[in-house]
Design a protein around this motif. Structure first.
Motif, PDB file in Angstrom:
ATOM      1  N   LEU A 440       0.855  -1.186   0.000  1.00 47.75           N
ATOM      2  CA  LEU A 440       0.000   0.000   0.000  1.00 47.75           C
ATOM      3  C   LEU A 440       0.892   1.236   0.000  1.00 47.75           C
ATOM      4  O   LEU A 440       1.735   1.408   0.881  1.00 47.75           O
ATOM      5  N   VAL A 441       0.733   2.087  -1.016  1.00 48.68           N
ATOM      6  CA  VAL A 441       1.399   3.388  -1.062  1.00 48.68           C
ATOM      7  C   VAL A 441       0.364   4.409  -0.602  1.00 48.68           C
ATOM      8  O   VAL A 441      -0.653   4.620  -1.270  1.00 48.68           O
ATOM      9  N   LEU A 442       0.605   5.042   0.529  1.00 45.09           N
ATOM     10  CA  LEU A 442      -0.421   5.804   1.229  1.00 45.09           C
ATOM     11  C   LEU A 442      -0.031   7.266   1.405  1.00 45.09           C
ATOM     12  O   LEU A 442       1.039   7.580   1.929  1.00 45.09           O
ATOM     13  N   ASP A 443      -0.919   8.162   0.954  1.00 44.25           N
ATOM     14  CA  ASP A 443      -0.741   9.596   1.184  1.00 44.25           C
ATOM     15  C   ASP A 443      -1.128   9.930   2.629  1.00 44.25           C
ATOM     16  O   ASP A 443      -1.904   9.200   3.255  1.00 44.25           O
ATOM     17  N   PHE A 444      -0.599  11.039   3.144  1.00 45.65           N
ATOM     18  CA  PHE A 444      -0.935  11.430   4.513  1.00 45.65           C
ATOM     19  C   PHE A 444      -2.136  12.377   4.542  1.00 45.65           C
ATOM     20  O   PHE A 444      -3.187  12.054   5.100  1.00 45.65           O
ATOM     21  N   GLN A 445      -2.001  13.551   3.925  1.00 41.64           N
ATOM     22  CA  GLN A 445      -3.058  14.549   4.004  1.00 41.64           C
ATOM     23  C   GLN A 445      -4.123  14.292   2.944  1.00 41.64           C
ATOM     24  O   GLN A 445      -3.896  14.508   1.747  1.00 41.64           O
ATOM     25  N   MET A 446      -5.290  13.830   3.385  1.00 38.63           N
ATOM     26  CA  MET A 446      -6.416  13.559   2.495  1.00 38.63           C
ATOM     27  C   MET A 446      -7.696  14.010   3.178  1.00 38.63           C
ATOM     28  O   MET A 446      -7.783  14.013   4.409  1.00 38.63           O
ATOM     29  N   PRO A 447      -8.693  14.412   2.403  1.00 41.14           N
ATOM     30  CA  PRO A 447      -9.957  14.853   3.012  1.00 41.14           C
ATOM     31  C   PRO A 447     -10.710  13.680   3.635  1.00 41.14           C
ATOM     32  O   PRO A 447     -10.600  12.544   3.176  1.00 41.14           O
ATOM     33  N   GLY A 448     -11.433  13.959   4.682  1.00 40.86           N
ATOM     34  CA  GLY A 448     -12.233  12.919   5.323  1.00 40.86           C
ATOM     35  C   GLY A 448     -11.444  12.132   6.331  1.00 40.86           C
ATOM     36  O   GLY A 448     -11.589  12.294   7.546  1.00 40.86           O
ATOM     37  N   ILE A 449     -10.584  11.243   5.870  1.00 41.62           N
ATOM     38  CA  ILE A 449      -9.727  10.425   6.736  1.00 41.62           C
ATOM     39  C   ILE A 449      -8.286  10.628   6.294  1.00 41.62           C
ATOM     40  O   ILE A 449      -7.958  10.392   5.125  1.00 41.62           O
ATOM     41  N   ASP A 450      -7.423  11.051   7.207  1.00 47.08           N
ATOM     42  CA  ASP A 450      -6.026  11.225   6.793  1.00 47.08           C
ATOM     43  C   ASP A 450      -5.305   9.881   6.794  1.00 47.08           C
ATOM     44  O   ASP A 450      -5.811   8.860   7.277  1.00 47.08           O
ATOM     45  N   GLY A 451      -4.105   9.887   6.225  1.00 45.77           N
ATOM     46  CA  GLY A 451      -3.356   8.653   6.054  1.00 45.77           C
ATOM     47  C   GLY A 451      -2.983   7.979   7.345  1.00 45.77           C
ATOM     48  O   GLY A 451      -2.905   6.745   7.421  1.00 45.77           O
ATOM     49  N   LEU A 452      -2.727   8.770   8.405  1.00 37.96           N
ATOM     50  CA  LEU A 452      -2.353   8.181   9.689  1.00 37.96           C
ATOM     51  C   LEU A 452      -3.510   7.345  10.252  1.00 37.96           C
ATOM     52  O   LEU A 452      -3.301   6.236  10.750  1.00 37.96           O
ATOM     53  N   ARG A 453      -4.729   7.868  10.143  1.00 30.23           N
ATOM     54  CA  ARG A 453      -5.887   7.109  10.630  1.00 30.23           C
ATOM     55  C   ARG A 453      -6.094   5.852   9.793  1.00 30.23           C
ATOM     56  O   ARG A 453      -6.424   4.785  10.327  1.00 30.23           O
ATOM     57  N   VAL A 454      -5.882   5.967   8.487  1.00 25.49           N
ATOM     58  CA  VAL A 454      -6.006   4.787   7.616  1.00 25.49           C
ATOM     59  C   VAL A 454      -5.003   3.723   8.032  1.00 25.49           C
ATOM     60  O   VAL A 454      -5.333   2.528   8.137  1.00 25.49           O
ATOM     61  N   ALA A 455      -3.752   4.134   8.283  1.00 24.59           N
ATOM     62  CA  ALA A 455      -2.715   3.184   8.672  1.00 24.59           C
ATOM     63  C   ALA A 455      -3.075   2.485   9.983  1.00 24.59           C
ATOM     64  O   ALA A 455      -2.881   1.268  10.135  1.00 24.59           O
ATOM     65  N   ARG A 456      -3.586   3.243  10.942  1.00 29.63           N
ATOM     66  CA  ARG A 456      -3.961   2.653  12.227  1.00 29.63           C
ATOM     67  C   ARG A 456      -5.118   1.663  12.066  1.00 29.63           C
ATOM     68  O   ARG A 456      -5.123   0.591  12.705  1.00 29.63           O
TER      69      ARG A 456
END
Length: 670
Positions: A440-456
């Motif tokens: 998974l190549v994951l961006d950090f700053q995104m609308p709605g849910i940021d990348g850190l929350r997605v990773a967790r």
């Protein structure tokens, strides 16, 4: 003909001519003259016709006509010369004298001379030559003034910026750190203005020089992205770089000037963009030994009004020229870009929609560098990761496409989602189909849910335990980095990504599962010296000789090299440097160019003579100068120095240069 008794007709014909004309026979007798000749010489026709000498004419005129007669009659050909002849009033006139050979039906030979007054043309030519010489002298004075101004401005700027870098490393509280940062930013802004003015002045003086050396396009693009990426990140905008796989990477041209063009265009784009992105793309193709390049810088900024599109490349012109304009600047950057592109036989243009954004386009044609083997490089290979599947989650479609393109170089097939929630669903669906994603190549700053929350969320699910996560963030923060690493991500990368960084990072994450294969379209590494060691690693007991007459600059260099591990010896002029060099062995010499008693270039010459006479193997000498003119730097490299550093000194560049050349000394001795 001439002597057949038709003198009356001949005289009438000659009198129709406005130019003075005279005819003389082989025996030096005057056969005929016209009225214009009589007026010019002040001699009546009756005093000349039939006479066999030059009596009545000034001595210099008599000698000139006699010499011309002999030359024409002996060679039986035409001759012309420009002579200064006094007219009837005694005024010296420049006359073009055209003499031709003639022969009548009886075989008698004659000389026909036609005089044309060219005094005004001569005077204009002399005035033009004087003006040209004055222009050359003025240009020379301007060039010398520019060189001196560059030196006088950059020397104190080296003290300001250098000492602020030294001060940064001392124990400062939060407010003091902020003050130092403001000093640095203000100094760098001032340096940008200075560079613009000096470049503009060089262009005006006709001193703009274009180098032609092999270089790597991707390396230049990476340099620009690394330099300007933090500024984009601070504004919360994406700086995206993309280079087509069809573009030959190794080309021949002026890397410094192309870097300058890109830095100016990208810097402007960042300055005038409050949200969204700046995309730098290099496209094109290679054909018949040449790379045809299309470089575009696209932004989502304020745009340019249509009525300003024609003037943005003019000197001192800006889209908003009011005294209260928001963005500032000299108004020289785009003008300099245009001059640089023109000097490289390229084209530059812009399209824009006011309030939407702008696209600047530069077209260049450069020779492709020879593909000769670089002995110090290993064969370029990439890992074969074609058995892996990847998902890219990024709210900017350009980032998704570029990441997919970089992964494809390693054989990785990828999908993408711009909505993080849809990305999570896609991960779950793939797992349920027993076709899980490996990466998974994951961006950090995104609308709605940021990348850190997605990773967790992902790491909380055992099903995704084996999923490798590479975070690509536009926020370069230790706090954010640590938070991601605590979730168990494989790597944390900061945008904009340099060429190949994503693929190399993924290769490291999957180390042991890859198969090696040659790259299908390898980008050769940039030609140059052996790679430098990391900052802070250096030779134990290594000595550096620093020749610098300015005490502040001595402290700057000492501060920048304080933790490098070298023993520093200082000389205040070239003569002292030569004496210290003869007494000690040095890993390298940092040689200021402008010093009293003996300047740096003279000292370099003495040191090189000492070495060539058997005193010592060659030691690297790095010229340190406030003279920023390209031709001056090129001249330094022909006079015994190995590299050139320009003031104000940058710590990273100084350390990289010092350690690169010092390593050569160690390897040679070993």
């Amino acid at each position: 003909m001439i002597g057949d008794g038709k003198s009356e007709l001949l005289r009438e014909t000659l009198n129709l001519l406005p130019n003075p004309v005279c005819i003389r026979s082989r025996d030096r007798a005057w056969v005929e003259v016209n009225e214009a000749f009589c007026r010019f010489t002040g001699q009546p026709r009756s005093a000349l016709i039939g006479r066999r000498d030059f009596d009545g004419l000034p001595k210099d005129q008599a000698e000139m006509f006699g010499k011309l007669d002999r030359r024409v009659l002996e060679s039986r050909s035409n001759h012309a010369s420009t002579e200064q002849i006094a007219d009837a009033a005694g005024d010296a006139r420049w006359m073009e004298v055209a003499a031709s050979f003639a022969e009548d039906a009886n075989g008698s030979a004659f000389t026909i001379c036609i005089l044309t007054d060219v005094t005004e043309a001569k005077q204009q030519a002399a005035e033009l030559e004087t003006a040209q010489q004055a222009a050359l002298n003025a240009s020379k004075s301007k060039t010398e003034f520019l060189a001196n101004m560059s030196h006088e401005i950059r020397t104190p700027m080296n003290g300001v910026l250098g000492m602020s870098q030294v001060l940064r490393r001392t124990a400062l509280d939060e407010e003091q750190v902020e003050i130092v940062e403001m000093i640095e930013r203000s100094g760098e802004a001032l340096l940008t203005v200075i560079n613009d003015i000096l470049d503009f002045s060089k262009i005006e003086a006709g001193k703009l020089a274009i180098d032609s050396e092999p270089f790597s396009l991707s390396a230049v693009l990476d340099d620009v992205a690394a330099l300007l990426g933090s500024g984009a990140n601070e504004k919360g905008i994406e700086l995206i770089t993309d280079i087509s796989r069809d573009v030959p990477d190794e080309v021949v041209g002026d890397a410094g000037r192309i870097r300058q063009i890109l830095t100016n265009l990208v810097g402007n784009a960042i300055k005038f963009t409050a949200k969204g992105h700046v995309l730098v793309r290099i496209a094109g193709s290679g054909e018949n030994g040449y790379a045809h390049l299309a470089i575009t810088v696209d932004d989502t900024g304020v745009g340019i009004p249509e009525d300003k599109l024609e003037t943005v490349f003019h000197h001192f012109e800006q889209a908003d020229a009011s005294t209260t304009r928001q963005y500032g600047g000299t108004g020289l950057g785009l003008s300099i870009c245009r001059s640089l592109v023109k000097a490289m036989a390229g084209e530059i243009g812009v399209t824009s929609t006011f309030g939407v954004g702008s696209t600047f386009r530069v077209e260049l044609t450069l020779p492709i560098a020879d593909d000769e083997p670089r002995l110090f490089l290993e064969p370029v290979e990439r890992a074969d990761l074609s058995h892996l599947r990847a998902l890219v989650i990024d709210d900017i479609s350009l980032n998704c496409r570029i990441s997919a393109s970089q992964l494809a170089l390693y054989g990785i097939q990828s999908d993408h989602e711009m909505d993080p929630r849809e990305g999570l669903r896609r991960l779950a669906d793939a797992y349920n189909r027993r076709e899980p994603y490996d990466l998974l190549v994951l961006d950090f700053q995104m609308p709605g849910i940021d990348g850190l929350r997605v990773a967790r969320m992902i790491r909380s699910k055992p099903a995704f335990k084996r999923l490798k996560i590479v975070v690509v963030s536009s926020v370069d923060s230790d706090e954010v980095r640590d938070a991601f690493l605590k979730t168990g991500v494989s790597a944390f990368l900061v945008k904009p990504l340099c060429s190949g960084v994503l693929g190399e990072t993924v290769t490291q994450a999957f180390r042991g599962t890859e198969r090696r294969k040659p790259a299908t379209a390898p980008r050769p590494a940039q030609a140059g010296p052996a790679p430098a060691v990391r900052s802070g690693m250096s030779l134990s007991a290594g000595r550096i000789l620093i020749a610098e007459d300015n005490e502040v600059n001595q402290r700057v260099v000492a501060g920048l090299l304080r933790t490098s591990g070298y023993e520093l010896h200082f000389a205040s002029n070239g003569q002292e440097a030569v004496e210290l060099f003869r007494q000690n062995a040095y890993a390298l010499v940092l040689m200021d160019v402008s010093m009293p008693v003996m300047d740096g270039l003279a000292a370099t010459r003495v040191i090189r003579d000492f070495e060539s006479s058997g005193g010592r193997p060659p030691t690297p000498i790095i010229a340190v100068t406030a003279h920023a003119m390209t031709e001056e730097r090129r001249d330094f490299l022909t006079r015994g120095v190995d590299a050139v550093l320009t003031k104000p000194l940058d710590k990273a560049e100084l350390l990289e240069t010092v350690e690169r050349w010092a390593r050569r000394t160690v390897h040679r001795v070993a």
